[in-house]
Scaffold this motif. Structure first.
Motif, PDB file in Angstrom:
ATOM      1  N   LEU A  93      77.386  23.453  43.711  1.00  0.00           N
ATOM      2  CA  LEU A  93      78.727  23.807  43.250  1.00  0.00           C
ATOM      3  C   LEU A  93      79.688  22.642  43.479  1.00  0.00           C
ATOM      4  N   LEU A  94      80.661  22.505  42.606  1.00  0.00           N
ATOM      5  CA  LEU A  94      81.779  21.598  42.852  1.00  0.00           C
ATOM      6  C   LEU A  94      82.719  22.348  43.784  1.00  0.00           C
ATOM      7  N   ASP A  95      82.708  21.969  45.057  1.00  0.00           N
ATOM      8  CA  ASP A  95      83.444  22.744  46.051  1.00  0.00           C
ATOM      9  C   ASP A  95      84.072  21.819  47.087  1.00  0.00           C
ATOM     10  N   ASN A  96      84.489  22.408  48.201  1.00  0.00           N
ATOM     11  CA  ASN A  96      85.163  21.658  49.270  1.00  0.00           C
ATOM     12  C   ASN A  96      86.453  21.021  48.752  1.00  0.00           C
ATOM     13  N   ILE A  97      87.143  21.706  47.831  1.00  0.00           N
ATOM     14  CA  ILE A  97      88.336  21.149  47.185  1.00  0.00           C
ATOM     15  C   ILE A  97      89.553  21.992  47.538  1.00  0.00           C
ATOM     16  N   ARG A  98      90.606  21.338  47.977  1.00  0.00           N
ATOM     17  CA  ARG A  98      91.905  21.967  48.199  1.00  0.00           C
ATOM     18  C   ARG A  98      92.923  21.306  47.284  1.00  0.00           C
ATOM     19  N   ILE A  99      93.630  22.120  46.506  1.00  0.00           N
ATOM     20  CA  ILE A  99      94.622  21.612  45.560  1.00  0.00           C
ATOM     21  C   ILE A  99      95.997  22.095  46.012  1.00  0.00           C
ATOM     22  N   ASN A 100      96.878  21.167  46.348  1.00  0.00           N
ATOM     23  CA  ASN A 100      98.250  21.492  46.745  1.00  0.00           C
ATOM     24  C   ASN A 100      99.193  21.206  45.581  1.00  0.00           C
ATOM     25  N   ILE A 101      99.976  22.199  45.191  1.00  0.00           N
ATOM     26  CA  ILE A 101     100.910  22.063  44.073  1.00  0.00           C
ATOM     27  C   ILE A 101     102.323  22.226  44.602  1.00  0.00           C
ATOM     28  N   ASP A 102     103.182  21.235  44.348  1.00  0.00           N
ATOM     29  CA  ASP A 102     104.564  21.259  44.821  1.00  0.00           C
ATOM     30  C   ASP A 102     105.500  20.819  43.703  1.00  0.00           C
ATOM     31  N   ILE A 103     106.712  21.359  43.734  1.00  0.00           N
ATOM     32  CA  ILE A 103     107.798  20.895  42.862  1.00  0.00           C
ATOM     33  C   ILE A 103     108.848  20.277  43.766  1.00  0.00           C
ATOM     34  N   ALA A 104     109.076  18.963  43.614  1.00  0.00           N
ATOM     35  CA  ALA A 104     110.023  18.252  44.473  1.00  0.00           C
ATOM     36  C   ALA A 104     111.460  18.612  44.095  1.00  0.00           C
ATOM     37  N   SER A 105     112.416  18.214  44.951  1.00  0.00           N
ATOM     38  CA  SER A 105     113.819  18.556  44.727  1.00  0.00           C
ATOM     39  C   SER A 105     114.368  17.938  43.450  1.00  0.00           C
ATOM     40  N   ASP A 106     113.781  16.824  42.987  1.00  0.00           N
ATOM     41  CA  ASP A 106     114.239  16.212  41.740  1.00  0.00           C
ATOM     42  C   ASP A 106     113.529  16.778  40.514  1.00  0.00           C
ATOM     43  N   GLY A 107     112.684  17.800  40.722  1.00  0.00           N
ATOM     44  CA  GLY A 107     111.992  18.437  39.618  1.00  0.00           C
ATOM     45  C   GLY A 107     110.606  17.902  39.346  1.00  0.00           C
ATOM     46  N   ASP A 108     110.205  16.814  40.011  1.00  0.00           N
ATOM     47  CA  ASP A 108     108.864  16.263  39.798  1.00  0.00           C
ATOM     48  C   ASP A 108     107.797  17.279  40.202  1.00  0.00           C
ATOM     49  N   ALA A 109     106.749  17.381  39.394  1.00  0.00           N
ATOM     50  CA  ALA A 109     105.593  18.209  39.739  1.00  0.00           C
ATOM     51  C   ALA A 109     104.541  17.320  40.381  1.00  0.00           C
ATOM     52  N   ILE A 110     104.036  17.733  41.540  1.00  0.00           N
ATOM     53  CA  ILE A 110     103.069  16.936  42.300  1.00  0.00           C
ATOM     54  C   ILE A 110     101.849  17.801  42.592  1.00  0.00           C
ATOM     55  N   ILE A 111     100.686  17.346  42.144  1.00  0.00           N
ATOM     56  CA  ILE A 111      99.422  18.032  42.406  1.00  0.00           C
ATOM     57  C   ILE A 111      98.553  17.093  43.226  1.00  0.00           C
ATOM     58  N   ASN A 112      98.238  17.495  44.431  1.00  0.00           N
ATOM     59  CA  ASN A 112      97.459  16.664  45.346  1.00  0.00           C
ATOM     60  C   ASN A 112      96.097  17.323  45.577  1.00  0.00           C
ATOM     61  N   THR A 155      95.707  12.458  42.954  1.00  0.00           N
ATOM     62  CA  THR A 155      97.087  12.916  42.824  1.00  0.00           C
ATOM     63  C   THR A 155      97.536  12.823  41.375  1.00  0.00           C
ATOM     64  N   LEU A 156      98.148  13.902  40.892  1.00  0.00           N
ATOM     65  CA  LEU A 156      98.826  13.916  39.595  1.00  0.00           C
ATOM     66  C   LEU A 156     100.302  14.144  39.849  1.00  0.00           C
ATOM     67  N   ARG A 157     101.154  13.346  39.187  1.00  0.00           N
ATOM     68  CA  ARG A 157     102.599  13.520  39.356  1.00  0.00           C
ATOM     69  C   ARG A 157     103.293  13.371  38.012  1.00  0.00           C
ATOM     70  N   VAL A 158     104.087  14.369  37.660  1.00  0.00           N
ATOM     71  CA  VAL A 158     104.915  14.291  36.457  1.00  0.00           C
ATOM     72  C   VAL A 158     106.324  13.940  36.897  1.00  0.00           C
ATOM     73  N   ASP A 159     106.794  12.751  36.505  1.00  0.00           N
ATOM     74  CA  ASP A 159     108.096  12.239  36.908  1.00  0.00           C
ATOM     75  C   ASP A 159     109.136  12.650  35.869  1.00  0.00           C
ATOM     76  N   THR A 160     110.092  13.480  36.274  1.00  0.00           N
ATOM     77  CA  THR A 160     111.096  13.965  35.326  1.00  0.00           C
ATOM     78  C   THR A 160     112.098  12.893  34.921  1.00  0.00           C
ATOM     79  N   ALA A 161     112.249  11.839  35.722  1.00  0.00           N
ATOM     80  CA  ALA A 161     113.193  10.769  35.378  1.00  0.00           C
ATOM     81  C   ALA A 161     112.629   9.838  34.313  1.00  0.00           C
TER      82      ALA A 161
END
Length: 270
Positions: A93-112, A155-161
Motif C-alpha cells: 500500500l502507499l501509506d505512512n503519509i500525513r497530509i497537513n492542509i492550512d490556509i494562511a492569514s494572507d489566504g495562501d493554501a499550503i499542503i504539506n 509541499t504544495l502552495r497556492v500564492d494568492t499574491a
C-alpha cells in the motif's frame, strides 16, 4: 421520551445560576467573524491505485495499460545503508503519509506531505505497454515500466499574491526499469539520488534530490494565455546499471552532479 428530553433541558437551564445567566451575551456578526476553529486539517492516507487503461485522444490515441501505484513492500531500499529508510513495516500500500492542509492569514493554501513515522514514504509505480494507436497502425513506445522510489517530503502552495502554484518534493529513485521496443532499447537499474550522495559513505539525508516547480498562467509567443511550468534548479546524481540494445547489455552509465537550471515550459493547444 420527548417529554423526558424537554424536562432534562429545562432542569439544566434552571441549574445555571442567575449571575452566570446575566454574563451570557449574544455575539453580533462582527464578533462571530473573529471566531476561528482549530488550525488546519490533517489527513492520514493509505491507498493503492490501479487503472486498467488510460487514453489520451487527439486524432490518434496514446494508450497506457495496467497502471499501478502503491508501496514497494520492501525494507532494503538503498541497501548500502543497511537500514529500513521508511521506518514502517513493508506493505504494497502507499501509506505512512500525513497530509497537513492550512490556509494562511494572507489566504495562501499550503499542503504539506510528510511521513507519519520517522523516515520516508516508499512508492512503487508500474505500467504495462504505452501504445500509439492510429486508424490502422500502432506502435509500442514503452513497456514494462517499474519504479521504486522514496519521498522524503512534499509541499504544495497556492500564492494568492502571485497566483503561482509552487511544488517542492524531496525524492530518491532506488530502481527504475523500462523498455523502448520500437528502438530495441532497455534501461535497467536506474538510480537517482542527491548530488552529494556518496556510495562509500551513504547518509540518509543526502540520498534525496529536491524537485522544485512553479506552475502558473502566462502568455505564449502569440499572446494567448497558456500553462507555464518553471524549474529554477535541479541537481542530482544518476546511474544506469545496464543499457540494453538489441537484447544485449552495452554497459552502464553514471552522471555525477547533473544540473538543470533556468528551465521554463509553456504549454498550450494548437
Amino acid at each position: 421520551m420527548k417529554g423526558l428530553k424537554h424536562t432534562l433541558i429545562a432542569l439544566g437551564i434552571a441549574g445555571v445560576p442567575a449571575m452566570a445567566m446575566a454574563d451570557i451575551q449574544m455575539l453580533d456578526d462582527s464578533a462571530m467573524g473573529n471566531i476561528t476553529g482549530q488550525v488546519g486539517v490533517t489527513i492520514e492516507l493509505e491507498t493503492r491505485l490501479n487503472i486498467d487503461r488510460f487514453l489520451y485522444t487527439d486524432e490518434g490515441t496514446l494508450e497506457i495499460n495496467d497502471i499501478s501505484v502503491g508501496g514497494t513492500n520492501r525494507v532494503d531500499m538503498f541497501s548500502e545503508m543497511g537500514t529500513n529508510l521508511t521506518g514502517a513495516a513493508p506493505s504494497d500500500l502507499l501509506d505512512n503519509i500525513r497530509i497537513n492542509i492550512d490556509i494562511a492569514s494572507d489566504g495562501d493554501a499550503i499542503i504539506n506531505i510528510l511521513p507519519m513515522t520517522f523516515g520516508a514514504v516508499d512508492m512503487r509505480i508500474s505500467t504495462g505497454a504505452w501504445n500509439l494507436v492510429g486508424d490502422s497502425n500502432s506502435t509500442t513506445i514503452m513497456d514494462n515500466f517499474h519504479m521504486d522510489a522514496l519521498i522524503g517530503s512534499g509541499t504544495l502552495r497556492v500564492d494568492t499574491a502571485t497566483d503561482v502554484l509552487s511544488f517542492r518534493a524531496d525524492i530518491a529513485i532506488d530502481d527504475m526499469d523500462f523498455e523502448v521496443p520500437f528502438l530495441a532499447l532497455g534501461i535497467e537499474d536506474l538510480r537517482l539520488t542527491g548530488a552529494d550522495y556518496d556510495l562509500d559513505a551513504p547518509q540518509p539525508l543526502d540520498v534525496f534530490t529536491r524537485v522544485e516547480m512553479g506552475i502558473y498562467k502566462t502568455a505564449n509567443s502569440q499572446g494567448i494565455s497558456s500553462l507555464a511550468i518553471e524549474i529554477p534548479e535541479f541537481e542530482a546524481d544518476m546511474s544506469i546499471g545496464s543499457v540494453i540494445v538489441g537484447g544485449t547489455s552495452i554497459g552502464s552509465i553514471f552522471m555525477d552532479d547533473l544540473a538543470i537550471r533556468d528551465t521554463q515550459m509553456i504549454i498550450y493547444g494548437h
